[in-house]
Enzyme design. Structure first.
Site, short mmCIF file in Angstrom:
data_model
loop_
_atom_site.label_atom_id
_atom_site.label_comp_id
_atom_site.label_asym_id
_atom_site.label_seq_id
_atom_site.Cartn_x
_atom_site.Cartn_y
_atom_site.Cartn_z
N ASP A 15 0.84 -1.20 0.00
CA ASP A 15 0.00 0.00 0.00
C ASP A 15 0.87 1.25 0.00
O ASP A 15 0.53 2.28 -0.61
CB ASP A 15 -0.93 0.00 1.22
CG ASP A 15 -2.30 0.55 0.90
OD1 ASP A 15 -2.38 1.50 0.11
OD2 ASP A 15 -3.31 0.03 1.43
N HIS A 18 1.89 3.22 -3.28
CA HIS A 18 1.14 4.36 -3.85
C HIS A 18 1.81 5.68 -3.45
O HIS A 18 2.06 6.55 -4.28
CB HIS A 18 -0.30 4.35 -3.34
CG HIS A 18 -1.13 3.21 -3.82
ND1 HIS A 18 -1.48 3.05 -5.14
CD2 HIS A 18 -1.68 2.15 -3.16
CE1 HIS A 18 -2.21 1.95 -5.28
NE2 HIS A 18 -2.34 1.39 -4.10
N HIS A 195 -8.98 -4.20 6.87
CA HIS A 195 -7.96 -3.30 6.32
C HIS A 195 -8.54 -1.89 6.32
O HIS A 195 -9.56 -1.64 5.66
CB HIS A 195 -7.61 -3.76 4.89
CG HIS A 195 -6.69 -2.84 4.14
ND1 HIS A 195 -5.35 -3.13 3.95
CD2 HIS A 195 -6.93 -1.67 3.49
CE1 HIS A 195 -4.79 -2.17 3.22
NE2 HIS A 195 -5.72 -1.28 2.93
N HIS A 197 -8.21 2.55 6.20
CA HIS A 197 -7.50 3.76 5.81
C HIS A 197 -7.92 4.91 6.71
O HIS A 197 -8.99 4.88 7.32
CB HIS A 197 -7.76 4.09 4.33
CG HIS A 197 -6.89 3.27 3.41
ND1 HIS A 197 -5.66 3.68 2.98
CD2 HIS A 197 -7.08 2.03 2.87
CE1 HIS A 197 -5.12 2.75 2.19
NE2 HIS A 197 -5.97 1.73 2.11
N TYR A 286 -11.98 5.91 -3.71
CA TYR A 286 -10.86 4.98 -3.58
C TYR A 286 -9.57 5.72 -3.24
O TYR A 286 -9.18 6.66 -3.93
CB TYR A 286 -10.71 4.21 -4.89
CG TYR A 286 -9.84 2.99 -4.85
CD1 TYR A 286 -9.97 2.05 -3.84
CD2 TYR A 286 -8.91 2.75 -5.84
CE1 TYR A 286 -9.19 0.91 -3.82
CE2 TYR A 286 -8.11 1.61 -5.85
CZ TYR A 286 -8.26 0.70 -4.82
OH TYR A 286 -7.47 -0.41 -4.80
#
Length: 335
Positions: A15, A18, A195, A197, A286
């Site tokens: 991740d 990115h 998971h 964010h 997203y």
């Protein structure tokens, strides 16, 4: 202290790709893998941010071959094992077979939350190759709980040993996580993962909610390095869970050293909640769209927040990155 009842899986080297513009060096991967291994992390993920095969003009070209990076990470470990992400359509079965040759021991097959049926062949291949095999439901905020249960049952029927609820946009609140994890706990027999964010600063609260609802696999990244506003911060998660009475199996000082001495020096910027990443969480967009949106906003001279709000209204999903530029162009034409 309670007996350890979950695994912490670190996604810094996937991740985080990115945030690193897919430019991890072999030295950065080796040093991070060694530090995670020394701290006692059992699984960590290595690949392009969009998974195996993600290196492309659409998703961003990797600076180094991901199979080489997987092999370097695997060779650096004495007990930890390398996981890879595979999104059917971006990665293909040959990519997974090559990742196994490079040293991968786990695969997480990721689909949009309503498209688990496209993963049957890839999950079957993961089991055939002897991998720990996981189904990963991205953008889980976009479907009602009943639909998530339906899709999780599909993953389980294909052979998945773990099914993840994935808050790809950092949109969920703790009650959303509790509802989804609890429903899966009552409906499927395999392990459940979460998971998160951090776009709304809820990643840690959501992770605690997931553990308390019965999740047995939890994701994090060192210094929160990841898409959007980053992930649940691994070293902080270890401290919080130990304060709550859980035995994590991870050495707190060593995982702090991994974050501060190994990862911090190569981070391109502090992983913080900026105006745009906040809007991503607010709109349910997203998290990996951010860098593309910033490029598009600059190219067309528009406010990146307007692009994100429009993408949220359109319910854009991963794989539609080219849509970002169409939206930016449309906003510029109207201004």
């Amino acid at each position: 202290m309670e007996k350890k009842s979950f695994e912490i899986l670190d996604v810094t080297l996937r991740d985080g790709s990115h945030a690193m513009s897919h430019a991890f060096t072999p030295e950065q991967v080796r040093d991070t893998a060694r530090a995670l291994d020394a701290a006692g992390v059992r699984y960590f993920e290595v690949s392009h941010g969009d998974g195996l095969g993600g290196s492309s003009l659409q998703y961003g070209l990797s600076k180094h071959d991901e199979l080489e990076l997987i092999e370097i990470a695997a060779d650096a470990c004495t007990q930890a094992e390398v996981s890879v992400l595979l999104i059917p359509g971006i990665g293909v079965k040959g990519d997974l077979q090559n990742a196994v040759k490079a040293g991968a021991k786990m695969v997480r097959v990721a689909t949009h939350v309503t498209e688990a049926d496209v993963a049957a062949q890839h999950i079957a291949l993961g089991r055939e190759l002897g991998l720990k095999t996981v189904g990963f439901l991205m953008m889980s905020h976009m479907a009602p709980t009943a639909k998530i249960v339906e899709q999780a049952k599909l993953f389980e029927s294909y052979g998945a040993e773990v099914v993840y609820v994935t808050d790809s946009a950092g949109y969920m609140l703790p009650q959303d996580v509790t509802e989804r994890i609890s429903a899966l706990k009552q409906s499927i027999g395999c392990d459940i993962g979460f998971h998160g964010h951090n776009n709304l600063s809820m990643a840690m609260a959501n992770t605690v909610a997931a553990v308390e609802a019965g999740a047995t696999f939890i994701d994090g990244s060192l210094r929160a390095l990841g898409a959007g506003s980053g992930n649940t911060q691994t070293e902080v998660m270890v401290a919080v869970l130990e304060r709550l009475g859980y035995e994590t199996g991870i050495d707190l000082y060593k995982i702090m050293d991994a974050a501060n001495d190994v990862v911090t020096p190569y981070m391109p910027r502090p992983q913080e909640i900026t105006g745009s990443s906040l809007v991503m969480g607010y709109s349910g967009v997203y998290s990996s769209f951010l860098l593309h949106t910033q490029v598009a906003a600059k190219r067309f001279g528009v406010d990146e927040r307007d692009i994100l709000v429009e993408l949220g209204r359109m319910k854009a999903v991963g794989g539609q990155e080219d849509l970002i530029y169409d939206v930016a162009q449309g906003i510029a034409a109207r201004n």
